[in-house]
Design an enzyme around this catalytic site. Sequence first.
Site, short mmCIF file in Angstrom:
data_model
loop_
_atom_site.label_atom_id
_atom_site.label_comp_id
_atom_site.label_asym_id
_atom_site.label_seq_id
_atom_site.Cartn_x
_atom_site.Cartn_y
_atom_site.Cartn_z
NE ARG A 3 -1.92 1.09 3.74
CZ ARG A 3 -1.35 2.12 4.33
NH1 ARG A 3 -1.44 3.32 3.81
NH2 ARG A 3 -0.66 1.96 5.44
NE ARG A 60 7.58 -1.05 12.79
CZ ARG A 60 6.68 -0.21 12.32
NH1 ARG A 60 7.02 0.70 11.42
NH2 ARG A 60 5.41 -0.28 12.73
CG ASP A 111 10.16 8.22 10.55
OD1 ASP A 111 10.34 9.21 11.27
OD2 ASP A 111 9.07 7.60 10.50
CD GLU A 136 11.88 3.35 16.34
OE1 GLU A 136 10.72 3.53 16.77
OE2 GLU A 136 12.15 3.17 15.15
CG HIS A 179 8.70 5.33 14.35
ND1 HIS A 179 8.96 4.06 14.80
CD2 HIS A 179 7.76 5.19 13.36
CE1 HIS A 179 8.20 3.19 14.12
NE2 HIS A 179 7.48 3.85 13.25
N GLY A 188 6.40 8.57 10.89
CA GLY A 188 5.65 8.12 9.71
C GLY A 188 4.14 8.16 9.88
#
Length: 331
Positions: free
Chosen positions: A164, A245, A269, A274, A293, A295
């Site tokens: 997607r 990821r 990102d 994390e 991160h 996104g």
Amino acid sequence: MDHRRPRVAILDDYAGAALDLADWSPVLSRADVTVFDRHLNQDEAAEQLRSFDVLCTLRERMALPRALIERLPNLKLITIVGRSLPNLDMAAAIEHGVLVAHSNFAHPRFAAVRDATPELAWGLMIATVRNLAEEHRRMREGAWQTTTGMTLHGKTLGLLGLGRVGRRMAQYANVFGMDVIAWSQNLTEEAASAAGARRVDKAALFAESDVVSIHVVLSERTRGLVGAVELALMKPNAFLINTSRGPIVDEPALLDALRTGRIAGAGLDVFDTEPLPAEHPLRVLPTVTLSPHLGYVTREMLGAFYADTVEAVAAWLDGAPVRTAGPSTNS
């Protein structure tokens, strides 16, 4: 009989936005809600979350391994975004009688927010190839331009994954006048063509692309998918973008490629750990553009996530849990 109000923890709300982005009144009227605006390590989580009945997570920000679940005696419900949470030990949750309620991405509230990640990925790509972060930093320091960027028009975008998000990236690239090539384990020529891309093999993707953008799901077969071999195939003036990821890319190999100038730069990102540790070497490399991160982090997307969370917690308070992925079979 214990008549205390249930305790609900909203975890890792870094922006302090959770309570503003959804109507929590169905929960606040019947439970005590605490928002944690910083990441808790495992020992902190075991101590500070010990008395909570419900943990509301946001993607993979909080790991819930067996060792932690076993230290949370009051825990009865965990809400997750998506149908699964890779860093949640589902078996341990089941063994301890903890329900896990997942999101309903088929709900209309999610239809209008699905472009959050591809939009961020495209912005990160432009920022990376035009050195925006470095030039922004220098402007803040009173300096003027010192770098030269790359034009995207006429260049080749390589998409590692054409799901997607990858398909949306291909659409953006076509508007920008880029040639689009793609590869993933199960991608067919027909599917690639329908998305506005050309299927190539994995080696060609890395060798021919001016920008490689990663859009595969992290799994055992994609962990370390981009390593020293793949990075060595890239052009020295090519860039790597990762909004999927962190562990899909071999971090030591990427650091080596960046330090030696094997590739021109990277836009990242996502990371192996994390939040990214303060002393991490990626923070000081001038050819790397970093974002924490972001996104899926838009007000619209978080609003949809938290609306699902409220619905799940309220249903549990009603004694009729919904969308449970754990020991119950409710759907």
